[in-house]
Design an enzyme around this catalytic site. Structure first.
Site, PDB file in Angstrom:
ATOM      1  N   GLY A 136       0.847  -1.190   0.000  1.00  0.00           N
ATOM      2  CA  GLY A 136       0.000   0.000   0.000  1.00  0.00           C
ATOM      3  C   GLY A 136       0.880   1.236   0.000  1.00  0.00           C
ATOM      4  O   GLY A 136       2.110   1.133  -0.045  1.00  0.00           O
ATOM      5  N   LYS A 191       5.294  -0.543  -9.363  1.00  0.00           N
ATOM      6  CA  LYS A 191       5.209   0.922  -9.160  1.00  0.00           C
ATOM      7  C   LYS A 191       6.598   1.501  -8.895  1.00  0.00           C
ATOM      8  O   LYS A 191       6.827   2.697  -9.121  1.00  0.00           O
ATOM      9  CB  LYS A 191       4.204   1.286  -8.073  1.00  0.00           C
ATOM     10  CG  LYS A 191       4.532   0.824  -6.652  1.00  0.00           C
ATOM     11  CD  LYS A 191       5.419   1.730  -5.870  1.00  0.00           C
ATOM     12  CE  LYS A 191       5.929   1.060  -4.611  1.00  0.00           C
ATOM     13  NZ  LYS A 191       6.927   1.837  -3.882  1.00  0.00           N
ATOM     14  N   THR A 248       4.351   7.074  -3.985  1.00  0.00           N
ATOM     15  CA  THR A 248       5.757   6.846  -4.326  1.00  0.00           C
ATOM     16  C   THR A 248       6.244   7.797  -5.413  1.00  0.00           C
ATOM     17  O   THR A 248       7.384   8.270  -5.362  1.00  0.00           O
ATOM     18  CB  THR A 248       5.968   5.379  -4.760  1.00  0.00           C
ATOM     19  OG1 THR A 248       5.374   4.529  -3.786  1.00  0.00           O
ATOM     20  CG2 THR A 248       7.433   5.041  -4.869  1.00  0.00           C
ATOM     21  N   GLU A 281      14.366  -0.673  -4.847  1.00  0.00           N
ATOM     22  CA  GLU A 281      14.031  -1.992  -5.417  1.00  0.00           C
ATOM     23  C   GLU A 281      13.770  -1.949  -6.914  1.00  0.00           C
ATOM     24  O   GLU A 281      13.938  -2.940  -7.618  1.00  0.00           O
ATOM     25  CB  GLU A 281      12.796  -2.575  -4.712  1.00  0.00           C
ATOM     26  CG  GLU A 281      12.968  -2.890  -3.239  1.00  0.00           C
ATOM     27  CD  GLU A 281      13.690  -4.204  -3.002  1.00  0.00           C
ATOM     28  OE1 GLU A 281      14.429  -4.654  -3.890  1.00  0.00           O
ATOM     29  OE2 GLU A 281      13.525  -4.766  -1.900  1.00  0.00           O
TER      30      GLU A 281
END
Ligand SMILES: NC(=O)C1=CN([C@@H]2O[C@H](COP(=O)(O)OP(=O)(O)OC[C@H]3O[C@@H](n4cnc5c(N)ncnc54)[C@H](OP(=O)(O)O)[C@@H]3O)[C@@H](O)[C@H]2O)C=CC1
Ligand SMILES: O=C(CO)COP(=O)(O)O
Length: 331
Positions: A136, A191, A248, A281
């Site tokens: 989330g 994402k 993000t 990541e």
């Protein structure tokens, strides 16, 4: 409940605090003695989460693997995704046979193109009903500051998803449940690739239209790939999908956004890696997404363009030009 968190990075520690605030006994496992001592003796993680002056009293730490998990009813994994398989191999056989294992990780394994649900279950030989994913819009520093936030817990067994959600619910942290584990995994991992691209555009000086274009086309790409992998398309419109993209792609607190922004300002991949405040990541995940797209027959122009940025150093302008073919198509 007794809950163990493997990995005392920024999110592992902030989520440990959420679990402690929810009334659980929390044990952090970390491999660095400095981090273990800091949390155990001073309730402080000065290496990974210095913004929190004092972590809760019902939160401790150990560097001993067997001791860390021996009484655990829930084991939370918060290790950099590319190292999850190797790190978890050392816990195989140590985790109680009825414990639920929860992944906070957002990445796809390079070389195998596997999601973290696949990696964790393979590494620990874990049945699907004992694995849960959490994903989330959860920037760790904001949650460590106890700002209101929400997340989604996914497990094939909805009762176990509810159990995990209850264990991490506080007056500032709300957890929803789903059985769409694949959707959560795909949203969280992909994402990050989009955030790299948006960050790069911002770093290069582009404005709102460009950012919105990348986010929207990125959402279409990750939805198509997720659906091909077996995800429920509804998940992509929720907190873990659109929600996490907004958080993000819009915040310098995101390591992926910041990494991209530094590339856009002219830093090399090596330089951006050196100054990154924790794991970005999206960097290793980008190639894994391209490989997964090839495997599933889904075009991934955004991940492909970002992969050329990371491996060949193409410019931001070139990256953006590669998002679209020359022919006129429907959106
Ligand atoms: N930060 C955030 O806001 C959020 C992060 N996430 C995800 O959570 C995961 C962890 O992120 P975060 O805690 O922020 O990252 P950090 O970079 O702060 O920490 C990474 C953690 O992984 C550990 N680690 C790395 N390699 C190994 C290894 N070989 N063996 C054991 N442990 C290892 C590190 O240990 P050591 O300190 O010893 O190097 C550290 O505890 C990532 O997948 C991220 O995408 C998800 C939501 C929010
Ligand atoms: O996943 C995150 C927020 O939901 C954190 O993003 P970063 O890993 O880019 O910091």
């Amino acid at each position: 409940m007794n809950i163990t968190v493997l990995g005392a990075g920024a999110w592992g520690t902030a989520f440990g605090q959420v679990l402690a605030d929810a009334g659980n006994n929390v044990t952090m496992w970390a491999r660095e003695p400095e981090i273990v001592e800091g949390i155990r003796d001073h309730h402080h993680n000065g290496v990974r989460l210095p913004s929190v002056e004092k972590l809760p009293d019902n939160m401790t730490a150990t560097g001993d693997r067997a001791e860390s998990v021996k009484d655990a009813e829930i084991v939370v994994v918060a290790i950099a995704a590319q190292f999850a398989r190797v790190a978890l191999a050392d816990f195989k056989g140590l985790i109680p046979s009825d414990a639920i294992v929860v992944s906070l990780m957002k990445g796809i394994e390079r070389g195998t193109s596997k999601r973290m649900d696949e990696v964790v279950r393979e590494a620990l030989d874990l049945p699907a009903d004992r694995f849960a994913a959490i994903s989330g819009p959860n920037l760790s520093k904001e949650i460590a500051d106890r700002q209101p936030a929400a997340t989604v817990v996914g497990c094939a067994n909805i009762d176990n998803a509810r159990k995990v959600a209850a264990a991490c619910t506080t007056d500032y942290f709300k957890a929803f449940v789903t059985t769409d584990v694949i959707g959560l995994e795909m949203c969280g991992s992909l994402k990050n690739v989009v955030a790299l691209a948006v960050g790069m555009a911002r770093g290069a000086g582009y404005g709102e239209n460009t950012a919105a274009m990348i986010e929207t086309r990125g959402l279409a790409e990750l939805t198509a790939l997720g659906q091909a992998a077996g995800a429920d398309p509804k998940t992509f419109a929720g907190l873990a999908g659109v929600g996490d993209l907004i958080a993000t792609c819009g915040s310098p607190l995101s390591r992926n956004y910041t990494f991209g922004s530094n590339l856009g300002k002219g830093l090399s991949v090596e330089e951006a890696t050196r100054v990154s405040n924790g794991v970005a990541e999206g960097v290793p995940t980008t190639d894994a997404v391209v490989a997964l797209g090839d495997e599933l027959g889904v075009p991934t122009p955004l991940a492909f363009a970002m992969s050329r940025v990371l491996s060949e150093g193409i410019s931001c302008q070139q990256m953006l030009a590669e998002l679209f073919g020359s022919e006129i198509t429907e959106e």
